[in-house]
Scaffold this active site. Sequence first.
Site, PDB file in Angstrom:
ATOM      1  N   LYS A 112     -16.828 -27.502 -27.280  1.00  0.00           N
ATOM      2  CA  LYS A 112     -17.763 -27.976 -28.091  1.00  0.00           C
ATOM      3  C   LYS A 112     -16.999 -28.473 -29.613  1.00  0.00           C
ATOM      4  O   LYS A 112     -17.590 -29.653 -30.143  1.00  0.00           O
ATOM      5  CB  LYS A 112     -18.928 -27.117 -28.610  1.00  0.00           C
ATOM      6  CG  LYS A 112     -19.799 -27.049 -27.169  1.00  0.00           C
ATOM      7  CD  LYS A 112     -21.437 -26.704 -27.548  1.00  0.00           C
ATOM      8  CE  LYS A 112     -22.017 -26.609 -26.173  1.00  0.00           C
ATOM      9  NZ  LYS A 112     -23.418 -26.035 -26.378  1.00  0.00           N
ATOM     10  N   LYS A 198     -20.030 -29.481 -14.609  1.00  0.00           N
ATOM     11  CA  LYS A 198     -21.330 -29.007 -14.445  1.00  0.00           C
ATOM     12  C   LYS A 198     -22.451 -29.847 -15.049  1.00  0.00           C
ATOM     13  O   LYS A 198     -22.282 -30.908 -16.010  1.00  0.00           O
ATOM     14  CB  LYS A 198     -21.471 -27.521 -15.120  1.00  0.00           C
ATOM     15  CG  LYS A 198     -21.442 -27.639 -16.736  1.00  0.00           C
ATOM     16  CD  LYS A 198     -21.857 -26.004 -17.302  1.00  0.00           C
ATOM     17  CE  LYS A 198     -21.779 -26.517 -18.607  1.00  0.00           C
ATOM     18  NZ  LYS A 198     -22.199 -25.071 -19.431  1.00  0.00           N
ATOM     19  N   LYS A 201     -26.804 -30.841 -20.519  1.00  0.00           N
ATOM     20  CA  LYS A 201     -27.508 -31.619 -21.306  1.00  0.00           C
ATOM     21  C   LYS A 201     -26.483 -32.231 -22.319  1.00  0.00           C
ATOM     22  O   LYS A 201     -26.574 -33.458 -22.786  1.00  0.00           O
ATOM     23  CB  LYS A 201     -28.457 -30.766 -22.099  1.00  0.00           C
ATOM     24  CG  LYS A 201     -29.795 -30.360 -21.542  1.00  0.00           C
ATOM     25  CD  LYS A 201     -30.429 -29.256 -22.556  1.00  0.00           C
ATOM     26  CE  LYS A 201     -29.788 -27.889 -22.158  1.00  0.00           C
ATOM     27  NZ  LYS A 201     -30.674 -26.861 -22.779  1.00  0.00           N
TER      28      LYS A 201
END
Length: 336
Positions: A112, A198, A201
């Site tokens: 991230k 995976k 969102k």
Amino acid sequence: MSEKKRVLSCIQPTGDMHFGNYFGAVKNWVDLQDTYQCMYGVVDYHAMTMPYNSVKLRENTWELIFNLQAVGIAPENLFIQSLVPEHTELCWIFNCFTSYGQLSRMTQFKDKSNQSEETEDGFVSAGLLDYPVLQAADICIYRADFVPVGKDQEQHLELARNIVQRFNNQVGKEYLVAPQPLFTEFTKIASTADPTRKMSKSAGEKHYISLFSDSDKIRKQIKSAVTDLGEVTAGEMSPGVKNLFNLLKACSKNEAYDSLMQDYEHGQLKYVDLKTTVGEALVELSEGFRAKRKELDARKKEVKEEIKDSSAKIRERARETLRMVKELSGLLNPKI
Ligand code: TYM
């Protein structure tokens, strides 16, 4: 006081709930409710660790509360993290029992923060680094025994156990409980657009299928799922095909699964058949959820009040733990 073992898990209000969340974790949350004392949180503090919109955050939090109930979570087991501020106080205490090095090596932090560094202002919040410590606090504030999650959360659970061990050593008492993960058979549902990653969102719209999407959109997304390019051979199954089979199994369509698997083994599988069957299975599930959601929408105000009440009740348990943790840590407790 209940004798039942305690289960805790949480989900971020960062957008639509998708089939990855559902088959990887939330379906398990529903099933565990009969056996354990369960607490399930919508973690809005966690959703602030990446750039976000304040108005949308509150909307998404309620949206997720409604959706969780629509799939079968009992309102008394639900809470909103920011209504239980004890989580953040315990997080501070836990910060002092967490190694900076270990935090900076967390896979999710690396992924991230790279994603953020690529944006225009390159801002990476300290909250993102601290994210797993707050997650450990979410779990330990209820002294949870079990945490039903997808495989992507395994590293965070390990960190939580490290913190528990360091804390218990410091205070000389086995007070905090080392939590164990509970996995489903489907610990990692892949993105249908790119089955090597995976379903998620944060990867963008095409990388997840919303649980509450309209039926045609679901069909369309499955129809365009990446399988493989060549002919079907009896060798290694490609990740895309495997993911579609997994989705079918996760929907409990065992007969269709067996029959299509037989076709695959005989080199006779037509992707269009597999995709149509998976698409219809997901649509069937989603239609049931949407119907339940409609019922909840008809009594919106009441549903919100119920969640404020359940959060207040769950907060009592958090207070109890925090009080004891502060006592053991050498801190003072306010008179209340
Ligand atoms: P979140 O919001 O990303 O996802 C919620 C749950 O869904 C699981 N999941 C998946 N499982 C299988 N396949 C996938 N493609 C997939 N995508 C998501 C996740 O593993 C998770 O169980 N850090 C957590 C939220 C959290 C938490 C906690 C969890 C905060 N505090 C305390 C457990 C306990 C997260 O971001 O989940």
